[in-house]
Write a protein that holds these residues in place. Structure first.
Motif, short mmCIF file in Angstrom:
data_model
loop_
_atom_site.label_atom_id
_atom_site.label_comp_id
_atom_site.label_asym_id
_atom_site.label_seq_id
_atom_site.Cartn_x
_atom_site.Cartn_y
_atom_site.Cartn_z
N ARG A 22 0.83 -1.22 0.00
CA ARG A 22 0.00 0.00 0.00
C ARG A 22 0.85 1.25 0.00
O ARG A 22 0.54 2.23 -0.69
CB ARG A 22 -0.92 0.00 1.22
CG ARG A 22 -2.18 -0.84 1.04
CD ARG A 22 -3.05 -0.77 2.29
NE ARG A 22 -4.34 -1.41 2.07
CZ ARG A 22 -5.23 -1.66 3.03
NH1 ARG A 22 -4.92 -1.32 4.29
NH2 ARG A 22 -6.38 -2.24 2.75
N GLU A 75 2.13 1.75 -3.54
CA GLU A 75 1.05 2.10 -4.47
C GLU A 75 0.53 3.50 -4.23
O GLU A 75 0.12 4.20 -5.15
CB GLU A 75 -0.09 1.08 -4.35
CG GLU A 75 0.27 -0.32 -4.81
CD GLU A 75 0.49 -0.43 -6.31
OE1 GLU A 75 -0.11 0.37 -7.06
OE2 GLU A 75 1.27 -1.31 -6.73
N SER A 76 0.56 3.96 -2.98
CA SER A 76 0.06 5.30 -2.67
C SER A 76 1.01 6.39 -3.14
O SER A 76 0.60 7.54 -3.33
CB SER A 76 -0.18 5.44 -1.16
OG SER A 76 1.05 5.43 -0.44
N SER A 107 -3.77 -4.32 -11.96
CA SER A 107 -3.62 -3.46 -10.79
C SER A 107 -3.87 -4.29 -9.53
O SER A 107 -4.31 -5.44 -9.60
CB SER A 107 -4.63 -2.31 -10.86
OG SER A 107 -5.96 -2.82 -10.88
N THR A 137 -5.33 -4.31 -5.33
CA THR A 137 -6.03 -3.70 -4.20
C THR A 137 -5.86 -4.61 -3.00
O THR A 137 -6.32 -5.76 -3.00
CB THR A 137 -7.52 -3.51 -4.50
OG1 THR A 137 -7.69 -2.67 -5.64
CG2 THR A 137 -8.23 -2.88 -3.31
N PHE A 142 -5.88 -9.99 -1.44
CA PHE A 142 -5.91 -8.83 -2.32
C PHE A 142 -6.55 -9.25 -3.64
O PHE A 142 -6.78 -10.43 -3.90
CB PHE A 142 -4.52 -8.25 -2.55
CG PHE A 142 -3.45 -9.24 -2.96
CD1 PHE A 142 -3.31 -9.64 -4.28
CD2 PHE A 142 -2.56 -9.76 -2.02
CE1 PHE A 142 -2.32 -10.54 -4.67
CE2 PHE A 142 -1.56 -10.66 -2.39
CZ PHE A 142 -1.44 -11.05 -3.72
N THR A 150 -11.30 -9.48 -12.57
CA THR A 150 -10.71 -9.34 -11.24
C THR A 150 -10.49 -10.69 -10.61
O THR A 150 -11.40 -11.52 -10.52
CB THR A 150 -11.60 -8.49 -10.33
OG1 THR A 150 -11.72 -7.17 -10.87
CG2 THR A 150 -11.02 -8.39 -8.93
#
Length: 544
Positions: free
Chosen positions: A311, A314-315, A467, A469, A480, A488
Motif C-alpha cells: 500500500r 502504491e500510494s 492493478s 487492491t 488482495f 478481477t
C-alpha cells in the motif's frame, strides 16, 4: 508490449560463484551457467540476473570491480560470456547483468591514478576530503560494513569515502567525467547484447557536496533495511551520504541511453531512509524501469507488514513500477528468516506464490525454487568480511551463498567431478535432501510446484499486468485482488502453519484451479473460506 517484456516478469538471480562449476575448481563460472540453461528455461522465468563476474580482487566477491569491461578469469572469458548470451537467447531467456556504479575496487586503474596526487587528471574522480584540524575524519558518516566511512590515504594526505568496504572507494558523480565514463561502460555491455542491468547500491552514487553530518537515529528506529541493528550504521539517519537530488538528472541521462536500444530494462537496488518513496521517485517513463528494495527481504513476516509495504508503494507511485523480492544474496534465505526452519518444505510454495501474485516484476534467488533454508556455515569456513566483522551477533551473508545442490551427492554435484578439491563454501547437508535431482522426481515437490505455478501465472494477465487492491483481513490471511481489463482475480494466502478462515466473502466465488498448489475450499454457503496450513485460494470475482 514486446519492448516492455519486463512488466510482470519473473527474474531469476544467478550468483555465479555458487551456481555451477564447470571446471571443478570449487567456484562456479559462466560455462557452468550455460550448462544449466535448459534447467533455467524450465522454471518459467523470463530473465536471468547474473551477479558480478567482472575482473575483481574479490574482497566483496565481485561487487568491488577492478575493470568494468573484463571478465574475471575465475569465471571464464569474454568468449564464454558471448556464448552465454547466445545460449540464453536461444532458450528464450534475457540476460540482466549487475553493475556497480557508486564505487570501484581499490585496485581499479582510476583509483590508482586518483590517489597519486591532488592535481592529477583523475584527482577528482573519487570523493576526497581534507582532515579536520585535529586529524579526524571529515564528518561522522559510517560504512555499512562497520566503522568510519573515511580512510586516510598517505599519498594524497586526504581521506577518501567508502560507504562499504575500505577496499571500495566511492566515485565522485558530481564530476561530469565520471558520469561519462560510467555511461560509456554501460554502452559497452549494451553493444554486447545484454537485455538489462541490475544496478547495485544505486542511490549511493551521489553524496552531499557540503559533507554535512548525518543526524542520530533513536534506538527504536534502528530496524530493517538489510543490515543488523547491532551495526553502528543503524545509529544514523543517512540523509547526506546517499539519495541526493542530483540523482534524478543522471537517471534521465541513463534512461536516454537505454532507450537507444530495443527491449532494455533496469532494476535498481535502493536502500534509503524511505526506500519505497525512492522506488517510486526513481522509476517512470523517463527514469528507471523498476526499483528494488529490502522491505520484503526484512525480518518481519506478517499480513500487516506485507499489506502496508504494498500500500505504501502504491500510494506514492505515479508512473513507476516495482520489482519485489523476498530473498537475495545479501539476506538470510526466506525459509529461515520468515519461517525459522520450522515449517514443512511445501510452505515454500505459499511464499513463492504470494510473491508471484503481487503487482510488479519479481526477483527469485537461486535455490528459492527448491525451498532451501539458510545454510549453517561455521566461523572457520566464513568468507564474507561482513560476517567476520560482526560474528556472532550477525553471521554475514555466506549462509545464503552456498553452492546450489544439484544432486544428493558429494558437494551436491556443484562440481562436475571429484578431484579432491572443495567448493569455496561448504554445502549444507540439509540442502542435499532438497536437491534438484531429488525434487525432479516428486510430483509434490517445491520445484515441481514452482514450475506449475509460473506456467499458470503466465496464463493470467491479472497477475502479470493487473492493478492491485490490498484487502483488510486479519492475521494470518493475506488477501488482495488483481484486476486487468475488467477481470478481477481474488487471491488469499494463509501465512501460518494452522488452518485459518476468512468470512464475509463476496457471493459467487468459485475456486480457480490450474496452479497446482495446496488450495483452500469454500463452505456450503460460499461465503467463508477455509485455508489449510500454508494454503492459498484464487477465484475470479463475478461480474457486477
Amino acid at each position: 508490449m514486446q519492448h516492455e517484456w519486463w512488466r510482470g516478469a519473473v527474474i531469476y538471480q544467478v550468483y555465479p560463484r555458487s551456481f555451477a562449476d564447470s571446471n571443478s575448481d570449487g567456484i562456479g563460472d559462466l560455462r557452468g551457467i550455460i550448462g544449466k540453461m535448459p534447467y533455467l528455461a524450465s522454471l518459467g522465468v523470463q530473465a536471468l540476473w547474473i551477479s558480478p563476474f567482472f575482473k575483481s580482487p574479490m574482497r566483496d566477491f565481485g561487487y568491488d570491480i577492478a575493470d568494468y569491461r573484463a571478465i574475471d578469469p575465475m569465471f571464464g572469458s569474454m568468449d564464454d560470456f558471448d556464448a552465454l548470451i547466445e545460449s540464453a537467447h536461444g532458450h528464450g531467456l534475457r540476460i540482466i547483468i549487475d553493475q556497480v556504479f557508486s564505487h570501484t575496487s581499490i585496485d581499479h586503474e582510476w583509483f590508482a591514478q586518483s590517489r597519486q596526487s591532488q592535481d592529477n587528471p583523475k584527482s577528482d574522480w573519487y570523493v576526497w576530503a581534507d582532515a579536520k584540524p585535529d586529524g579526524s575524519a571529515p564528518n561522522n558518516w559510517l560504512s555499512i560494513f562497520g566503522g568510519n566511512a573515511w580512510q586516510w590515504d598517505s599519498r594524497r594526505k586526504q581521506y577518501y569515502l567508502h560507504n562499504f568496504l575500505v577496499d571500495q572507494p566511492d566515485l565522485n558523480f558530481h564530476n561530469p567525467e565520471v558520469q561519462e565514463a560510467v555511461l560509456d561502460n554501460v554502452k559497452f555491455w549494451l553493444d554486447k547484447g545484454v537485455d538489462g542491468f541490475r544496478l547495485d547500491a544505486f542511490n549511493f552514487c551521489f553524496h552531499d557536496r557540503e559533507l554535512r553530518d548525518n543526524p542520530a537515529k533513536p534506538p527504536e528506529a534502528r530496524t530493517g533495511r538489510g543490515y543488523s541493528p547491532d551495526n553502528p550504521y543503524a545509529f544514523q539517519y543517512h540523509y547526506h551520504n546517499n539519495t541526493q537530488p542530483e540523482m534524478i538528472p543522471f537517471i534521465r541521462r541513463l534512461r536516454a541511453l537505454f532507450d537507444q536500444y530495443e527491449g532494455i530494462t533496469t532494476v535498481a537496488e535502493l536502500n534509503s531512509e524511505d526506500s519505497l518513496a525512492t522506488m517510486a521517485e526513481y522509476s517512470g517513463p523517463d527514469k528507471l524501469h523498476m526499483g528494488y528494495s529490502f522491505e520484503l527481504a526484512a525480518d518481519e513476516f506478517s499480513v500487516q507488514h506485507i499489506r502496508d509495504t504494498v500500500r505504501a508503494f502504491e500510494s506514492r507511485v505515479v508512473d513507476g513500477y516495482p520489482c519485489w523480492s523476498i530473498s537475495n544474496h545479501d539476506v538470510q534465505r526466506v525459509m529461515t528468516r520468515w519461517l525459522h526452519d520450522e515449517a514443512p518444505p511445501y510452505a515454500a510454495n505459499l511464499l513463492n506464490a504470494m510473491l508471484l501474485s503481487l503487482r510488479g516484476s519479481v526477483c527469485v534467488y537461486q535455490g528459492q525454487e527448491l525451498g532451501l533454508p539458510e545454510a549453517d556455515v561455521a566461523f572457520e569456513d566464513l568468507q564474507d568480511p561482513f560476517g567476520v566483522a560482526f560474528w556472532p551477533a550477525f553471521k554475514g551473508r555466506d549462509g545464503c551463498r552456498t553452492p546450489m545442490p544439484w544432486a544428493n551427492t558429494l558437494h551436491g554435484d556443484f562440481m562436475v567431478s571429484d578431484n579432491g578439491s572443495k567448493p569455496w563454501l561448504p554445502v549444507d547437508p540439509r540442502h542435499l535432501q532438497l536437491s534438484v535431482d531429488t525434487q525432479e522426481h516428486h510430483a509434490d515437490s517445491v520445484l515441481v510446484g514452482f514450475r506449475r505455478f509460473t506456467a499458470w501465472r503466465a496464463s493470467r494477465p491479472e497477475l502479470t499486468l493487473g492493478s492491485i487492491t490490498m484487502l483488510d483481513t486479519a492475521e494470518p490471511v493475506l488477501a488482495f485482488t488483481r484486476t486487468h481489463e475488467g477481470s478481477t482475480l481474488f487471491c488469499a494466502f494463509n501465512l501460518s502453519g494452522t488452518t485459518a478462515t476468512l468470512s464475509d466473502l463476496p457471493k459467487g466465488l468459485s475456486p480457480l484451479d490450474g496452479h497446482g498448489l495446496t488450495a483452500g475450499a469454500l463452505t456450503d454457503d460460499g461465503l467463508t473460506l477455509e485455508l489449510p496450513a500454508y494454503g492459498l485460494f484464487y477465484s475470479l470475482l463475478p461480474e457486477p
